[in-house]
Enzyme design. Sequence first.
Site, short mmCIF file in Angstrom:
data_model
loop_
_atom_site.label_atom_id
_atom_site.label_comp_id
_atom_site.label_asym_id
_atom_site.label_seq_id
_atom_site.Cartn_x
_atom_site.Cartn_y
_atom_site.Cartn_z
N GLU A 162 9.84 -8.04 -3.21
CA GLU A 162 10.02 -9.22 -2.32
C GLU A 162 11.01 -8.88 -1.19
O GLU A 162 11.78 -9.72 -0.74
CB GLU A 162 10.47 -10.43 -3.15
CG GLU A 162 10.41 -11.79 -2.44
CD GLU A 162 9.03 -12.41 -2.34
OE1 GLU A 162 8.09 -11.91 -3.00
OE2 GLU A 162 8.88 -13.38 -1.58
N GLY A 163 10.95 -7.62 -0.76
CA GLY A 163 11.84 -7.16 0.30
C GLY A 163 13.08 -6.49 -0.27
O GLY A 163 13.81 -7.11 -1.06
N GLU A 202 0.86 -1.20 0.00
CA GLU A 202 0.00 0.00 0.00
C GLU A 202 0.89 1.24 0.00
O GLU A 202 2.08 1.14 0.32
CB GLU A 202 -0.89 0.00 1.25
CG GLU A 202 -1.84 -1.17 1.29
CD GLU A 202 -2.76 -1.14 2.50
OE1 GLU A 202 -2.67 -0.18 3.31
OE2 GLU A 202 -3.56 -2.06 2.62
N THR A 242 1.50 -6.06 -9.38
CA THR A 242 1.79 -6.64 -10.69
C THR A 242 0.48 -7.20 -11.24
O THR A 242 -0.19 -7.99 -10.55
CB THR A 242 2.87 -7.74 -10.55
OG1 THR A 242 4.04 -7.15 -10.00
CG2 THR A 242 3.19 -8.39 -11.89
N SER A 248 0.56 -7.28 11.73
CA SER A 248 0.55 -8.14 10.53
C SER A 248 -0.07 -9.51 10.80
O SER A 248 -0.41 -10.24 9.87
CB SER A 248 1.97 -8.28 9.97
OG SER A 248 2.79 -8.85 10.96
#
Length: 408
Positions: free
Chosen positions: A388-389, A131, A164, A184
């Site tokens: 991916e980090g 986000e 994506t 989380s």
Amino acid sequence: MAEFTMELNDEQKEVRDWLHGFAADVIRPAAAEWDEREETPWPVIQEASKVGIYSLDFYAQQYFDPTGLGIPVAMEELFWGDAGIALSIVGTGLAAVGVLANGTEEQIGTWIPQMYGDPNDVKVAAFCSSEPDAGSDVGSMRTRAVYDEAKDEWVINGTKTWATNGGIANVHVVVAVVDPGLGSKGHASFIVPPNTPGLAQGQKFKKHGIRASHTAEVILDNVRVPGSCLLGGKEKLDERLARARERAKAGGERVKNAAMATFEASRPAVGAMAVGTARAAYEVALDYAKTREQFGRPIIDNQGVAFQLADMRTQIDAARLLVWRASWMAINGRPFTAAEGSMSKLFASETAKKVTAQAIQILGGNGYTREYPVERMHRDAGIYTIFEGTSEIQRLVIARTLSGLPIR
Ligand SMILES: Cc1cc2nc3c(=O)[nH]c(=O)nc-3n(C[C@H](O)[C@H](O)[C@H](O)COP(=O)(O)OP(=O)(O)OC[C@H]3O[C@@H](n4cnc5c(N)ncnc54)[C@H](O)[C@@H]3O)c2cc1C
């Protein structure tokens, strides 16, 4: 448990050569065009679908290879062809893995086929977690899902970004907050079925690289999905939230470790993509250095150039070894005591950036133009240290794992 090996067996070599053929004959020749167009390369995805490279079955087969090498070998070859197009082919897999990891058998059977479509009507899927204010910091997520018990529906509101295939996907998998008190651990994943009112594409991003891959915001405005779209089901969610509340009281260690193990297992695949891009640029540079003559001799005759190529190849091979080690550990359930998955992604992604920049230098002026592919490969390589980090987050994970301390 399979022994760790660097020797591909006959079946793996066959798959690698088949994918390499597709990457060389179909992906690479289309790369420059789709990079310029900045559009999803539907005809190439369709071609991949026809030959069996665009399907869950294919990736599941590679995933369950007990040596762990199926996925890294496949990713390296496809991304060797072109990163933007390859991401358009494998991007749906992100959403598919989200359903496989959390969904019931019925959800898997219902939604995954709709993510891929079929060769005559290919579809794509999107995984929407990031986000505007929750990138590296996933715990800051705001998209909210509220259960409407009377109708057995979930109502989702929020804005996702960087998705994506976001907005063009047939099926969106959306991560949302169901219990804001749990950070989380209070998140859940939902299927948003095709043509659901309230879901719209926001801004489509014009990117530095991987321009053939569609990246966009996804706006969720009172999106209502049936209770059956909660991945894993309500009962399982309630149990998980109850456990998370208990564990939060007790320090939260076990939940944190489970989430970390998932990332450790998925990050080597991104490392393998980076190895593919790095290898592609290195090969172009090696060929060029052997044929380009200056001062009456091929430029590779100069140690200044040859040593760069030696370093490039050394780093690519080292990156692949780290990726293969982590992939083998993941499939064989070995504990990531030194965050070896993050380590492989960190090293491979930084290598891809470095090697593609060196390739431009070796090609001189030509390397700086769009007549040659290395400038595109360098632009593409930038993504591996971000998604991916980011590299900083990988270092954080590795440092925390090694030290056992909550390093910030
Ligand atoms: C092309 C593309 C495709 C993507 N696809 C998807 C997708 O399909 N689905 C999805 O959900 N997301 C997707 N993403 C999002 C991606 O995962 C995020 O961009 C990434 O996690 C980084 O988040 P951010 O961009 O908000 O950067 P930020 O988190 O704001 O980071 C900015 C900088 O600060 C650094 N930083 C942040 N926190 C720390 C810290 N604690 N210590 C040290 N440094 C720190 C970062 O390393 C980075 O350098 C995609 C992104 C891109 C660019």
